[in-house]
Design an enzyme around this catalytic site. Structure first.
Site, PDB file in Angstrom:
ATOM      1  N   GLU A   1       0.836  -1.197   0.000  1.00 55.04           N
ATOM      2  CA  GLU A   1       0.000   0.000   0.000  1.00 55.04           C
ATOM      3  C   GLU A   1       0.876   1.255   0.000  1.00 55.04           C
ATOM      4  O   GLU A   1       1.841   1.352   0.758  1.00 55.04           O
ATOM      5  CB  GLU A   1      -0.904  -0.019   1.226  1.00 55.04           C
ATOM      6  CG  GLU A   1      -1.934   1.093   1.276  1.00 55.04           C
ATOM      7  CD  GLU A   1      -2.869   0.952   2.468  1.00 55.04           C
ATOM      8  OE1 GLU A   1      -3.880   1.672   2.515  1.00 55.04           O
ATOM      9  OE2 GLU A   1      -2.594   0.114   3.345  1.00 55.04           O
TER      10      GLU A   1
ATOM     11  N   CYS B   1      -5.864  -3.391   2.171  1.00 53.11           N
ATOM     12  CA  CYS B   1      -5.569  -3.420   3.605  1.00 53.11           C
ATOM     13  C   CYS B   1      -6.837  -3.473   4.478  1.00 53.11           C
ATOM     14  O   CYS B   1      -7.451  -4.510   4.628  1.00 53.11           O
ATOM     15  CB  CYS B   1      -4.692  -2.222   3.980  1.00 53.11           C
ATOM     16  SG  CYS B   1      -3.833  -2.438   5.572  1.00 53.11           S
TER      17      CYS B   1
ATOM     18  N   PRO C   1      22.116   3.407  29.385  1.00 53.52           N
ATOM     19  CA  PRO C   1      22.532   3.301  30.783  1.00 53.52           C
ATOM     20  C   PRO C   1      22.072   1.946  31.323  1.00 53.52           C
ATOM     21  O   PRO C   1      20.880   1.730  31.543  1.00 53.52           O
ATOM     22  CB  PRO C   1      21.811   4.467  31.464  1.00 53.52           C
ATOM     23  CG  PRO C   1      20.668   4.804  30.571  1.00 53.52           C
ATOM     24  CD  PRO C   1      21.036   4.381  29.191  1.00 53.52           C
TER      25      PRO C   1
ATOM     26  N   LYS D   1      -9.270   3.396  -2.698  1.00 52.84           N
ATOM     27  CA  LYS D   1      -9.653   2.641  -1.511  1.00 52.84           C
ATOM     28  C   LYS D   1     -11.017   3.095  -1.006  1.00 52.84           C
ATOM     29  O   LYS D   1     -11.265   4.296  -0.894  1.00 52.84           O
ATOM     30  CB  LYS D   1      -8.588   2.824  -0.417  1.00 52.84           C
ATOM     31  CG  LYS D   1      -8.713   1.918   0.782  1.00 52.84           C
ATOM     32  CD  LYS D   1      -7.502   2.094   1.702  1.00 52.84           C
ATOM     33  CE  LYS D   1      -7.555   1.182   2.906  1.00 52.84           C
ATOM     34  NZ  LYS D   1      -6.357   1.344   3.778  1.00 52.84           N
TER      35      LYS D   1
ATOM     36  N   SER E   1      21.477  -0.683  33.926  1.00 55.61           N
ATOM     37  CA  SER E   1      21.296  -0.602  35.381  1.00 55.61           C
ATOM     38  C   SER E   1      21.533  -1.922  36.104  1.00 55.61           C
ATOM     39  O   SER E   1      21.703  -1.933  37.316  1.00 55.61           O
ATOM     40  CB  SER E   1      19.876  -0.125  35.694  1.00 55.61           C
ATOM     41  OG  SER E   1      18.936  -1.134  35.328  1.00 55.61           O
ATOM     42  N   GLY E   2      21.505  -3.021  35.385  1.00 58.29           N
ATOM     43  CA  GLY E   2      21.540  -4.321  36.040  1.00 58.29           C
ATOM     44  C   GLY E   2      20.159  -4.871  36.317  1.00 58.29           C
ATOM     45  O   GLY E   2      20.009  -5.950  36.893  1.00 58.29           O
ATOM     46  N   GLY E   3      19.119  -4.124  35.898  1.00 60.55           N
ATOM     47  CA  GLY E   3      17.737  -4.576  36.047  1.00 60.55           C
ATOM     48  C   GLY E   3      17.228  -5.206  34.768  1.00 60.55           C
ATOM     49  O   GLY E   3      17.872  -5.166  33.716  1.00 60.55           O
ATOM     50  N   ILE E   4      16.019  -5.757  34.831  1.00 63.09           N
ATOM     51  CA  ILE E   4      15.502  -6.554  33.722  1.00 63.09           C
ATOM     52  C   ILE E   4      15.120  -5.702  32.513  1.00 63.09           C
ATOM     53  O   ILE E   4      15.219  -6.140  31.373  1.00 63.09           O
ATOM     54  CB  ILE E   4      14.313  -7.425  34.183  1.00 63.09           C
ATOM     55  CG1 ILE E   4      14.057  -8.540  33.172  1.00 63.09           C
ATOM     56  CG2 ILE E   4      13.064  -6.571  34.416  1.00 63.09           C
ATOM     57  CD1 ILE E   4      13.120  -9.606  33.673  1.00 63.09           C
ATOM     58  N   ASP E   5      14.689  -4.447  32.727  1.00 68.63           N
ATOM     59  CA  ASP E   5      14.259  -3.614  31.605  1.00 68.63           C
ATOM     60  C   ASP E   5      15.427  -3.224  30.702  1.00 68.63           C
ATOM     61  O   ASP E   5      15.368  -3.383  29.481  1.00 68.63           O
ATOM     62  CB  ASP E   5      13.536  -2.369  32.116  1.00 68.63           C
ATOM     63  CG  ASP E   5      12.185  -2.706  32.746  1.00 68.63           C
ATOM     64  OD1 ASP E   5      11.573  -3.685  32.305  1.00 68.63           O
ATOM     65  OD2 ASP E   5      11.760  -1.996  33.659  1.00 68.63           O
TER      66      ASP E   5
END
Length: 743
Positions: free
Chosen positions: A45, A176, A359, A114, A361-365
């Site tokens: 499209e 679509c 950055p 369309k 952080s050591g976290g999961i995100d």
């Protein structure tokens, strides 16, 4: 005469307003289709302009340059002897239409606008285009612009809801969104004898969405019979969406060809040989279908095209393409592949930046964001190994490497493109520091570590010198205001440091070009507003901004099993979610995310779904969750509507009353959670307006750009709905007491 036809559809990685590149990819796809023996090629499209031009569609240049691109295609004799379906915008009587332009041997055979436009969710087609609302059999004589007329002296063409009557078969079109409507055009097209239906799309990726699209296509041809060609855009064409390709060719409900859903290839052509006799036999054997076809009076403007798509008797080696098993990716694979492809397109097309910075952080995100970048590097490496010279060229250009440099692993690519930094304070733990370093090392990223206590202290001292007052943490006797301010200082300084390091790290490595900063706020935290405005959640791009915490955990687990030697990832899954913005006392965190928010991440996902997808307000959400989370049994569920009306007082059925509160949360607990969520959602609503542009992945995304449009200022008390909840809770608690007396 044989009735075998070879047809092609494609995935095209188009880019908004990249007329030169878009034209080249269109031409390449047509040439590939011809090489594969195809007699019909359809494209995505608005493939000439790119789908996501947005308000650039208002510019006359966009229309004019589309015609100029089409003129170049029409003049190219290499593209003759094949029927071509091309998507572009057209202006007629000062109305703008989203159109399919059908070309054969340099002559425009017809233009099909369309009818039904996508105008919800991520789409605002009616902001730019007018739906074609004329009768099906109505068509007009459209005057072609001079840039087209001068090529073959073609001055006019038929514009309307057309079909193509080729020698030996009939072709129709839907675009679509029309496939998703209750009265899809493919129904009337099939009843009017159209045997090949072409659908050109600009359909975006969303987790767990592909099966809906495939189900509609497969069932359309299973119910009505016919050959269905589906083309789609693929890649990031300049916005938050990733178009996920998956071009299809389906015959009578059976998939005979399927394109990639996630790929770094800019052009992918899907070709199959199909048998018209299979369609005719399939349809004619259903008597009720034939009766409907006989009675159908929704006729179309039919255009005769002097071209036979069928192969001749001489080509006896040609055989119909056999059916294929449909390929689906798991949600975890989709997270690994979709955002990774999106990040690659963004990086190679934005010009200047030489990679990404995060950055860590050591976290999961931030771990999940980093693994998406690693997945990008892995996809790039595999594409290069498969001989994709365009990907190699783009990599060399982005990473500022010589033309002789060829990576030997994903980690070598990561070393050039990916930079991480652990920004610690006295509130940070050794565990998060070690996890960040270990992950970055395994990925192959260029990693740095810093302690920012001196900068934080300087900020606090500056405030103390200016005001004469020094804020202290809550754990040491400070007020909630002081505590929050001290947390926000750290968070916002990390944002400032991120941009400093992103700009200068390439220079430190004797290279040039800054880095794009990546954010790592998940959709649940964004919904709750559990982030500091303009902290390290503020970035250039956020690959996980529309992905839930629950899905991210599953994604990390998938990565630990899918990629070799990534056992470090399991430590991220089991780690306590914390921003590490308050002091650690006796080895224990004084701040934990879920305790801080007052709700769990799973509950936030539930709230997000009910709010956006099911469109429930505060009271309706509470009632819904009474069924799902409450202690009530099925017998009370059956009577719940009556309970709401009567406040439970008119229920004389003792068995119903005895069924109250046998499992789950109490009504008051549910009420408090619902009101708590709405309070903080409303208070923090202003944060959504400044969120980092995020990859769209979830149907309850908080993207304020155009997907989730809400007021900035909302009364956080929701007094009317809250009062109704309280009345119902009181009535249910009264009923509980009556039950206890009866027992």
């Amino acid at each position: 005469m044989t009735n075998l036809i070879t047809v092609s559809t494609c995935n095209l990685n188009q880019w908004a307003l990249d007329f030169k590149g878009n034209k080249e990819r269109i031409v390449e796809s047509i040439l590939i289709a011809k090489k594969q023996g195809s007699k019909l090629r359809i494209g995505s499209e608005l493939e000439v302009t790119g789908y996501g031009c947005l308000d650039h569609f208002y510019e006359n240049d966009t229309i004019t340059q589309s015609w100029e691109v089409l003129a170049e295609i029409i003049k190219d004799a290499r593209l003759y002897d094949i029927l071509i379906d091309i998507g572009m915008p057209i202006l007629y009587e000062n109305c703008r239409y989203n159109c399919r332009v059908i070309v054969y041997n340099g002559i425009i055979q017809g233009i099909r606008p369309k009818k039904w436009l996508a105008n919800d969710g991520n789409y605002r087609e009616m902001r730019y285009f007018t739906p074609w609302m004329k009768a099906d059999n109505y068509s007009i004589k459209y005057k072609l612009p001079f840039v087209i007329e001068q090529i073959h002296n073609q001055a006019f063409v038929c514009l309307g809801n057309i079909t193509m009557n080729c020698l030996g078969t009939k072709i129709g079109f839907e675009t679509c969104e029309e496939l998703f409507t209750p009265q899809s055009p493919n129904i009337d097209l099939s009843l009017n004898g159209v045997e090949i239906i072409c659908n050109s799309s600009g359909s975006h990726h969303e987790l767990r969405k592909l099966d809906k699209r495939l189900d509609l296509i497969i069932n359309a041809t299973k119910r009505c019979g016919g050959i269905y060609l589906y083309a789609n855009q693929i890649g990031c064409d300049g916005d938050r969406l990733y178009y996920d390709g998956c071009a299809l060719i389906v015959v009578n409900g059976e998939v005979v060809a399927q394109g990639s859903q996630f790929s770094l290839n800019e052009v992918e052509v899907i070709t199959a040989t199909v048998d018209l006799d299979e369609v005719r036999s399939y349809r004619s054997s259903v008597i009720s279908r034939n009766m409907q076809a006989m009675a159908n009076d929704n006729l179309f403007a039919s255009i005769d095209v002097p071209f036979r798509l069928q192969e001749g008797e001489a080509n006896s080696s040609l055989k119909p393409t056999t059916k294929k098993t449909i390929r689906y990716h798991s949600p975890e694979e989709e997270i690994a592949l979709g955002p990774a492809c999106w990040l690659w397109d963004y990086l190679r097309r934005c010009g200047g930046p030489s990679g990404y910075f995060i950055p860590l952080s050591g976290g999961i995100d931030s771990c999940a964001t980093s693994m998406i970048v690693y997945s990008m590097c892995d996809l790039v490496f595999k594409a290069i190994k498969d001989g994709n010279k365009k990907v190699l060229s783009d990599l060399q250009k982005v990473s500022k490497q010589s033309l002789e440099w060829i990576p030997e692993s994903p980690e070598q690519i990561s070393d050039k493109l990916f930079h991480t930094c652990y920004m610690g304070t006295s509130n940070s733990s050794k565990e998060t520091k070690d996890r960040a370093e270990a992950l970055s090392k395994r990925i192959g990223a260029y990693h740095t570590t810093l302690n920012m206590d001196s900068i934080v202290a300087a900020m606090v001292t500056l405030f103390e010198v200016t005001t004469g007052k020094k804020p202290i943490y809550k754990i040491f006797g400070g007020s909630p205001t002081e505590n929050l301010a001290l947390q926000n200082i750290q968070a916002r300084l990390r944002m400032v440091l991120s941009y400093l390091f992103a700009q200068l790290l390439p220079w430190c490595r004797n290279s040039y070009g800054g880095l794009l900063v990546l954010g790592s706020s998940n959709v649940d935290e964004c919904l709750r507003g559990y982030l500091t405005k303009y902290d390290c959640s503020s970035a250039d791009l956020n690959p996980i901004g529309a992905i839930s915490k629950t899905d991210l955990k599953k994604f990390i687990l998938y990565c630990s099993e899918h990629y070799e030697n990534f056992s470090i990832l399991k430590d991220f899954i089991t780690a306590v979610p914390t921003a590490e913005l308050e002091p650690i006392v006796e080895g224990q965190y004084t701040q934990q995310d879920e305790a801080d928010m007052g709700v769990s991440y799973d509950e936030l996902s539930e709230f997000g779904y009910l709010r956006k997808v099911e469109k429930l307000g505060i009271y309706s959400m509470f009632v819904k969750l009474l069924h799902k989370w409450g202690k009530t049994s099925n017998s009370l569920h059956d009577n719940l509507d009556g309970c709401i009306v009567t406040q439970l007082e008119d229920l004389d059925n003792i068995d119903v009353k005895k069924s109250v509160l046998t499992r789950g949360l109490s009504p008051r607990e549910i009420a408090e959670k619902v009101k708590h969520f709405h309070k903080f959602y409303a208070i923090n609503r202003h944060k959504q307006t400044t969120l980092t542009p995020a990859y769209h992945a979830e149907n309850y995304s908080t993207d304020d750009n155009r997907f989730d449009l809400r007021p900035i200022l909302i009364n956080s008390k929701f007094e009317w709905g809250s009062a109704k909840i309280d009345l119902l809770v009181d009535a249910m608690e009264k009923a509980e007491k009556e039950i206890m007396k009866l027992d």
